[in-house]
Scaffold this motif. Structure first.
Motif, PDB file in Angstrom:
ATOM      1  N   THR A   9       0.847  -1.191   0.000  1.00 24.08           N
ATOM      2  CA  THR A   9       0.000   0.000   0.000  1.00 24.08           C
ATOM      3  C   THR A   9       0.879   1.236   0.000  1.00 24.08           C
ATOM      4  O   THR A   9       1.899   1.294   0.688  1.00 24.08           O
ATOM      5  CB  THR A   9      -0.927   0.025   1.230  1.00 24.08           C
ATOM      6  N   GLU A  11       1.136   5.228   0.710  1.00 26.23           N
ATOM      7  CA  GLU A  11       0.519   6.272   1.517  1.00 26.23           C
ATOM      8  C   GLU A  11      -0.110   7.346   0.629  1.00 26.23           C
ATOM      9  O   GLU A  11      -1.192   7.854   0.932  1.00 26.23           O
ATOM     10  CB  GLU A  11       1.581   6.894   2.439  1.00 26.23           C
ATOM     11  N   GLU A  14      -3.457   6.188  -0.614  1.00 27.47           N
ATOM     12  CA  GLU A  14      -4.478   6.159   0.433  1.00 27.47           C
ATOM     13  C   GLU A  14      -4.949   7.553   0.830  1.00 27.47           C
ATOM     14  O   GLU A  14      -6.124   7.764   1.078  1.00 27.47           O
ATOM     15  CB  GLU A  14      -3.935   5.433   1.668  1.00 27.47           C
ATOM     16  N   LYS A  15      -4.032   8.520   0.908  1.00 28.79           N
ATOM     17  CA  LYS A  15      -4.364   9.842   1.429  1.00 28.79           C
ATOM     18  C   LYS A  15      -4.751  10.868   0.370  1.00 28.79           C
ATOM     19  O   LYS A  15      -5.513  11.785   0.648  1.00 28.79           O
ATOM     20  CB  LYS A  15      -3.180  10.404   2.235  1.00 28.79           C
TER      21      LYS A  15
END
Length: 137
Positions: A9, A11, A14-15
């Motif tokens: 994953t 970051e 995801e953000k």
């Protein structure tokens, strides 16, 4: 050896909203695509050098003919150099915009610059090839 199914994953994935990440990815893709076009003028210079050596060098010409040949060759080289400089300028502009967008993403979503650099580079290289992006502080 056992095969493990690990999920990797990022970051930034995801953000950061997808549409915000698409901007630097598009710029990087355009810049990476230009790298192959930059190689063509250098190939052309090699071909012209070969043509000059095979057909022109070693022959004797009148002074006016020699001057015309020289002017044509210099003009061709000047055009090729100008094309290379224009392509380099466009690529540097796109790289600058990519880095600026990534630094903004780093600040806005509180992700370390090094993490943004590594993850974006991995993602961009996987999608478009190239060498990735180096963000300096």
């Amino acid at each position: 050896m056992e095969a493990t199914d690990e999920k990797v994953t990022f970051e930034i994935i995801e953000k950061v909203p997808k549409e915000k990440l698409q901007i630097p990815l598009k710029l990087y893709g355009e810049s990476a695509a230009m790298e192959s076009y930059v190689k063509l003028p250098f190939l052309l210079v090699g071909v012209l050098f070969l043509i000059h050596n095979v057909f022109i060098a070693g022959n004797s010409y009148s002074y006016s003919t020699y001057k015309n040949i020289k002017n044509i060759e210099i003009s061709i080289i000047a055009i090729i150099v100008l094309a290379i400089l224009i392509m380099a300028g466009i690529a540097m502009n796109k790289n600058s915009k990519t880095k600026k967008a990534l630094k903004e993403i780093s600040k806005r979503y509180t992700i370390k610059t090094a993490t943004v650099q590594e993850e974006f580079s991995a993602l961009a290289i996987h999608m478009y090839g190239g060498r990735g992006v180096v963000l300096k502080k």
